[in-house]
Design a protein around this motif. Structure first.
Motif, mmCIF file in Angstrom:
data_model
loop_
_atom_site.group_PDB
_atom_site.id
_atom_site.type_symbol
_atom_site.label_atom_id
_atom_site.label_comp_id
_atom_site.label_asym_id
_atom_site.label_seq_id
_atom_site.Cartn_x
_atom_site.Cartn_y
_atom_site.Cartn_z
ATOM 1 N N VAL A 91 0.893 -1.136 -0.037
ATOM 2 C CA VAL A 91 0.051 -0.088 0.374
ATOM 3 C C VAL A 91 0.982 0.668 -0.432
ATOM 4 O O VAL A 91 2.023 1.680 0.860
ATOM 5 C CB VAL A 91 -1.251 -0.341 1.152
ATOM 6 C CG1 VAL A 91 -1.395 1.295 1.158
ATOM 7 C CG2 VAL A 91 -1.755 -0.968 1.311
ATOM 8 N N GLU A 92 0.799 2.146 -1.683
ATOM 9 C CA GLU A 92 1.556 2.691 -0.923
ATOM 10 C C GLU A 92 2.009 4.114 -0.488
ATOM 11 O O GLU A 92 2.834 4.135 0.121
ATOM 12 C CB GLU A 92 1.227 3.925 -2.452
ATOM 13 C CG GLU A 92 2.732 5.012 -2.756
ATOM 14 C CD GLU A 92 3.505 4.496 -3.632
ATOM 15 O OE1 GLU A 92 4.852 4.988 -4.067
ATOM 16 O OE2 GLU A 92 3.712 3.086 -3.918
ATOM 17 N N GLU A 93 0.651 4.728 0.898
ATOM 18 C CA GLU A 93 0.795 5.766 1.568
ATOM 19 C C GLU A 93 1.313 4.764 3.035
ATOM 20 O O GLU A 93 1.960 5.397 3.945
ATOM 21 C CB GLU A 93 0.021 5.774 2.023
ATOM 22 C CG GLU A 93 -1.371 4.938 2.178
ATOM 23 C CD GLU A 93 -2.561 4.283 1.444
ATOM 24 O OE1 GLU A 93 -3.819 4.436 1.117
ATOM 25 O OE2 GLU A 93 -1.941 4.641 -0.341
ATOM 26 N N ASN A 94 1.810 3.137 2.733
ATOM 27 C CA ASN A 94 2.492 2.480 4.510
ATOM 28 C C ASN A 94 4.272 2.543 4.080
ATOM 29 O O ASN A 94 4.865 2.851 5.399
ATOM 30 C CB ASN A 94 1.389 1.585 4.033
ATOM 31 C CG ASN A 94 0.599 1.329 4.953
ATOM 32 O OD1 ASN A 94 -0.365 2.046 5.735
ATOM 33 N ND2 ASN A 94 -0.120 -0.116 4.615
ATOM 34 N N LYS A 95 4.468 2.963 3.055
ATOM 35 C CA LYS A 95 5.403 2.901 3.247
ATOM 36 C C LYS A 95 6.875 3.906 3.947
ATOM 37 O O LYS A 95 6.931 3.956 4.180
ATOM 38 C CB LYS A 95 6.296 3.542 1.239
ATOM 39 C CG LYS A 95 5.875 2.197 0.168
ATOM 40 C CD LYS A 95 6.178 2.463 -1.390
ATOM 41 C CE LYS A 95 5.426 1.493 -1.567
ATOM 42 N NZ LYS A 95 5.909 1.535 -3.423
ATOM 43 N N SER A 96 5.950 5.223 3.274
ATOM 44 C CA SER A 96 6.872 6.481 4.530
ATOM 45 C C SER A 96 6.811 5.985 6.142
ATOM 46 O O SER A 96 7.820 6.546 6.632
ATOM 47 C CB SER A 96 6.098 8.339 3.736
ATOM 48 O OG SER A 96 6.803 8.376 2.240
ATOM 49 N N SER A 97 5.285 6.126 6.502
ATOM 50 C CA SER A 97 5.019 5.645 7.886
ATOM 51 C C SER A 97 6.108 4.650 8.151
ATOM 52 O O SER A 97 6.633 4.528 9.204
ATOM 53 C CB SER A 97 3.465 5.271 7.839
ATOM 54 O OG SER A 97 2.683 6.119 7.395
ATOM 55 N N ILE A 98 6.236 3.093 7.418
ATOM 56 C CA ILE A 98 6.829 2.559 7.821
ATOM 57 C C ILE A 98 8.200 2.618 7.969
ATOM 58 O O ILE A 98 9.399 2.612 8.713
ATOM 59 C CB ILE A 98 7.176 0.945 7.012
ATOM 60 C CG1 ILE A 98 5.630 0.680 6.931
ATOM 61 C CG2 ILE A 98 8.348 -0.144 6.839
ATOM 62 C CD1 ILE A 98 5.354 -0.725 5.516
ATOM 63 N N GLY A 99 9.141 4.085 7.057
ATOM 64 C CA GLY A 99 10.410 4.548 7.173
ATOM 65 C C GLY A 99 10.261 4.822 8.258
ATOM 66 O O GLY A 99 11.609 4.806 9.441
ATOM 67 N N ALA A 100 9.480 6.341 8.506
ATOM 68 C CA ALA A 100 9.458 6.999 9.824
ATOM 69 C C ALA A 100 9.477 6.038 11.090
ATOM 70 O O ALA A 100 9.945 6.807 11.508
ATOM 71 C CB ALA A 100 8.201 8.251 9.369
ATOM 72 N N CYS A 101 8.738 4.872 11.068
ATOM 73 C CA CYS A 101 9.405 4.131 11.968
ATOM 74 C C CYS A 101 10.469 3.299 12.084
ATOM 75 O O CYS A 101 10.087 2.357 13.684
ATOM 76 C CB CYS A 101 7.360 3.286 11.876
ATOM 77 S SG CYS A 101 6.300 3.626 12.558
ATOM 78 N N GLY A 102 11.195 3.967 11.704
ATOM 79 C CA GLY A 102 12.264 3.140 11.754
ATOM 80 C C GLY A 102 12.636 1.508 11.583
ATOM 81 O O GLY A 102 14.008 1.176 12.217
ATOM 82 N N ALA A 103 11.622 1.817 10.574
ATOM 83 C CA ALA A 103 11.763 -0.205 10.215
ATOM 84 C C ALA A 103 13.898 0.035 8.810
ATOM 85 O O ALA A 103 14.478 -1.113 9.392
ATOM 86 C CB ALA A 103 11.129 -0.080 8.985
ATOM 87 N N ILE A 104 14.260 0.745 8.686
ATOM 88 C CA ILE A 104 14.646 0.261 7.614
ATOM 89 C C ILE A 104 16.684 0.212 8.884
ATOM 90 O O ILE A 104 17.636 0.007 8.149
ATOM 91 C CB ILE A 104 15.196 1.920 6.917
ATOM 92 C CG1 ILE A 104 14.080 1.647 5.422
ATOM 93 C CG2 ILE A 104 16.614 1.529 5.763
ATOM 94 C CD1 ILE A 104 14.517 3.481 5.235
ATOM 95 N N PRO A 105 16.811 1.237 9.804
ATOM 96 C CA PRO A 105 18.277 0.578 10.404
ATOM 97 C C PRO A 105 18.195 -1.091 10.849
ATOM 98 O O PRO A 105 19.151 -1.714 10.030
ATOM 99 C CB PRO A 105 18.505 1.558 11.540
ATOM 100 C CG PRO A 105 17.489 2.240 11.132
ATOM 101 C CD PRO A 105 16.307 2.133 10.200
ATOM 102 N N PRO A 106 16.784 -1.587 11.219
ATOM 103 C CA PRO A 106 17.051 -3.138 11.683
ATOM 104 C C PRO A 106 17.311 -3.844 10.603
ATOM 105 O O PRO A 106 17.549 -5.242 10.296
ATOM 106 C CB PRO A 106 15.426 -3.216 13.082
ATOM 107 C CG PRO A 106 14.780 -2.139 12.322
ATOM 108 C CD PRO A 106 15.786 -0.855 11.723
#
Length: 454
Positions: free
Chosen positions: A279-294
């Motif tokens: 879901v396109e709008e979830n991508k920014s939310s997932i990134g903002a919640c700190g998913a990328i470092p882990p």
């Protein structure tokens, strides 16, 4: 799989150090001294003596290319057309990359069959049987359901959602029990009920299971956490459940699992985030919640399956510019370059696709060059698969299209001979990209020649 840490101490391929192209220090033993204008093919050819995955045709063509042949080929390319080079179409290129990435974009963790082709229902007869299946079990799973350790998958497949409603209610109520054992069992049963059938996923989502599962993602018992995250992964495959999961605040708890869970829990948390990122709008939310470092940590330290799950999720998230920047800041480029260097693992092509995405931002371009990405990509053009060569030349084109400095560094890496070979013997797409890149590389050579003329 060679870890990133191992690549520093045991790999002889090439050093993955920062400031890769800075002047060599006389006291440094980890950098290769490079003479400007000298092809690095001879030096690099010693790195892969045991690598049998290369294309023999491409290698022979490349090794027989003299400077005069290269200049002649560049001249042919220059005289073929005087039309300006068509600019890279980012949208078109990434559509192609996305299609090429689809061979594993379903990202099934292969732990319990979740995310098989992103919710494609397999044939019941192909499903593995439970380890302790009872041959004469009656289709009445409500009786002592939470107390049973195992039960027949065939029973689940044969019961209608309407008949499963009482069972699902027992499980949802069990999720709120004060007993950890009951919670664990309830989450495990919901995980299996949602494993294959879309109608079961819809029923469980409508029964209020999602808000009850989310607190278990932070449970100190690793098995309860694992069952809960996998249940949410399975439920997320039903489209209407995605909104239920995100609206209930699951993203931050999934990121928590990604940081603290078992290997299986981390993999399934990554896959759950991937499913939600559809879901396109979830991508920014997932990134903002700190998913990328882990996710980068999973890419560094995970199993082969974990690395693949991390690659796929990063690829999906990094279609958003801000997430590209987050990935670069989190240090994603270094392990990606290391994976490109590991030909034959099945991950090199996927790593190149993610690098191509990160090369779309300036920070990504700089990091790829600093981490030795040019050398790795040149090696991929020489020794990679057909698709790998396409991804490598596309990434190099992104790095060099607007950077005279990067073009010069690519020439110093010995990039011209394999590019000429690719323009002669590669796929149609690879030939076109190689010819375009050679056109860019020809410009500084022309300027150098004109400046040295009397």
């Amino acid at each position: 799989m060679v870890s990133l840490g191992d690549s520093h101490s045991g790999s002889t391929r090439f050093p993955l150090t920062r400031n890769h192209y800075a002047a060599s220090s006389p006291n440094s033993s980890t950098r290769i001294n490079r003479n400007t204008g000298r092809s690095m093919r001879t030096i690099r050819s010693t790195f892969f003596q045991d690598d049998h995955s290369c294309s023999e045709v491409s290698r022979c063509v490349s090794e027989n290319l003299t400077e005069s042949v290269i200049d002649m080929r560049l001249g042919e390319l220059a005289s073929r057309t005087n039309k300006p080079t068509k600019p890279i179409s980012t949208e078109e290129e990434f559509l192609d990359l996305s299609q090429a990435f689809s061979d594993f974009s379903a990202c099934s963790s292969d732990i319990s069959g979740e995310l098989q082709r992103l919710a494609c229902l397999p044939s019941p007869e192909k499903e593995p049987k439970a380890e302790a299946e009872e041959p004469s079990a009656e289709p009445e799973p409500c009786m002592g359901f939470l107390q049973r350790e195992t039960f027949s998958t065939e029973i689940i497949e044969s019961i209608s959602p309407e008949d499963l409603q009482p069972t699902v209610k027992i499980c949802v109520d069990g999720l709120q029990s004060p007993s950890i054992a009951v919670k664990r069992s309830a989450a495990a049963k919901l995980r299996l009920l949602a494993k294959n059938r879309s109608d079961n996923r819809a029923l469980i989502g409508e029964s209020g299971a999602v808000p009850a599962l989310i607190p278990l993602l932070r449970c100190s018992d690793p098995w309860t956490q694992e069952h809960a995250v996998t249940a949410l992964l399975n439920l997320s495959l039903h489209e209407s459940n995605k909104a239920l999961i995100t609206n209930a605040g699951a993203i931050k708890s999934l990121v928590y699992v990604l940081k603290t869970g078992t290997e299986t829990s981390k993999q399934n948390a990554a896959c759950a985030l991937l499913s939600l990122a559809l879901v396109e709008e979830n991508k920014s939310s997932i990134g903002a919640c700190g998913a990328i470092p882990p996710l980068v940590s999973l890419l560094l330290n995970g199993s082969s399956r974990g690395k693949k799950d991390a690659l796929t999720t990063l690829y999906k998230l990094c279609s958003v510019k801000q997430n590209k920047e987050r990935a670069v800041s989190a240090g994603a480029v270094k392990p990606l370059v290391a994976l490109v260097a590991e030909q034959g693992t099945g991950l090199a092509e996927k790593a190149m696709v993610v690098l191509s995405s990160l090369a779309a931002v300036e920070e990504g371009k700089e990091a790829i060059v600093e981490e030795g990405g040019l050398a790795a990509l040149v090696e991929a053009i020489e020794d990679g698969s057909v698709k790998g060569k396409e991804f490598a030349v596309l990434t190099l084109l992104q790095l060099c299209a607007d950077s005279v400095r990067n073009r010069g560094l690519l020439v110093r890496e010995g990039g011209i001979p394999p590019l000429v070979a690719l323009s002669q013997s590669g796929s149609v797409r690879a030939k076109h990209k190689a010819e375009t890149l050679l056109g860019y590389l020809r410009e500084p050579r022309q300027q150098e020649g004109s400046s040295s003329s009397p």
